[in-house]
Motif scaffolding. Structure first.
Motif, PDB file in Angstrom:
ATOM      1  N   SER A 188       0.829  -1.198   0.000  1.00 17.52           N
ATOM      2  CA  SER A 188       0.000   0.000   0.000  1.00 17.52           C
ATOM      3  C   SER A 188       0.870   1.256   0.000  1.00 17.52           C
ATOM      4  N   MET A 189       1.921   1.247   0.795  1.00 20.31           N
ATOM      5  CA  MET A 189       2.814   2.410   0.848  1.00 20.31           C
ATOM      6  C   MET A 189       3.457   2.649  -0.515  1.00 20.31           C
ATOM      7  N   ASN A 190       3.892   1.594  -1.192  1.00 19.68           N
ATOM      8  CA  ASN A 190       4.515   1.745  -2.505  1.00 19.68           C
ATOM      9  C   ASN A 190       3.528   2.317  -3.526  1.00 19.68           C
ATOM     10  N   LYS A 191       2.269   1.917  -3.456  1.00 22.09           N
ATOM     11  CA  LYS A 191       1.263   2.473  -4.365  1.00 22.09           C
ATOM     12  C   LYS A 191       1.061   3.964  -4.105  1.00 22.09           C
ATOM     13  N   GLN A 192       1.000   4.337  -2.841  1.00 20.49           N
ATOM     14  CA  GLN A 192       0.788   5.740  -2.496  1.00 20.49           C
ATOM     15  C   GLN A 192       1.989   6.600  -2.901  1.00 20.49           C
TER      16      GLN A 192
ATOM     17  N   LYS B 281       2.030   7.388  -6.569  1.00 19.81           N
ATOM     18  CA  LYS B 281       1.079   8.405  -7.026  1.00 19.81           C
ATOM     19  C   LYS B 281       1.620   9.816  -6.896  1.00 19.81           C
ATOM     20  N   ILE B 282       2.656   9.990  -6.091  1.00 19.02           N
ATOM     21  CA  ILE B 282       3.219  11.324  -5.874  1.00 19.02           C
ATOM     22  C   ILE B 282       3.956  11.744  -7.135  1.00 19.02           C
ATOM     23  N   GLN B 283       3.651  12.952  -7.615  1.00 25.83           N
ATOM     24  CA  GLN B 283       4.336  13.470  -8.784  1.00 25.83           C
ATOM     25  C   GLN B 283       5.107  14.723  -8.393  1.00 25.83           C
ATOM     26  N   ALA B 284       6.342  14.525  -8.039  1.00 23.90           N
ATOM     27  CA  ALA B 284       7.194  15.660  -7.684  1.00 23.90           C
ATOM     28  C   ALA B 284       7.652  16.333  -8.965  1.00 23.90           C
ATOM     29  N   PRO B 285       7.707  17.659  -8.977  1.00 24.62           N
ATOM     30  CA  PRO B 285       8.151  18.337 -10.189  1.00 24.62           C
ATOM     31  C   PRO B 285       9.623  18.052 -10.465  1.00 24.62           C
ATOM     32  N   ARG B 286       9.922  17.808 -11.722  1.00 20.08           N
ATOM     33  CA  ARG B 286      11.308  17.561 -12.105  1.00 20.08           C
ATOM     34  C   ARG B 286      11.995  18.896 -12.368  1.00 20.08           C
TER      35      ARG B 286
END
Length: 81
Positions: free
Chosen positions: A31-35, A38-43
């Motif tokens: 579950s932690m890996n899925k969450q 989902k995070i999209q940090a700006p490159r």
């Protein structure tokens, strides 16, 4: 059978609790890996692109007024594009 350090073991109950903890840990990690996925940090390239776009958006604000003033002058002089 007398109880001593060699005969006392956790038994099936201890094994069952340990196995339940391992299974719960596996599900929590998945579950932690899925969450985290989902995070999209700006490159860095995206940040540079946003800065460039902001700079470009600020520059043309003065140019269209100058360009609009130049067009009637060209029409008066007979210049064609």
């Amino acid at each position: 059978m007398p109880l001593n350090d060699d005969t006392v073991t956790p038994g099936f109950l201890g094994f069952g609790v340990f196995l339940a903890l391992v299974v719960a840990l596996v599900f929590l990690i998945r579950s932690m890996n899925k969450q985290i996925g989902k995070i999209q940090a700006p490159r860095e390239a995206d940040l540079k692109q946003q800065e460039w776009e902001a700079a470009q958006a600020a520059k043309p604000a003065a140019k269209p007024a100058a360009k609009a003033d130049a067009e009637p002058a060209e029409k008066e002089n007979g210049a064609t594009a």
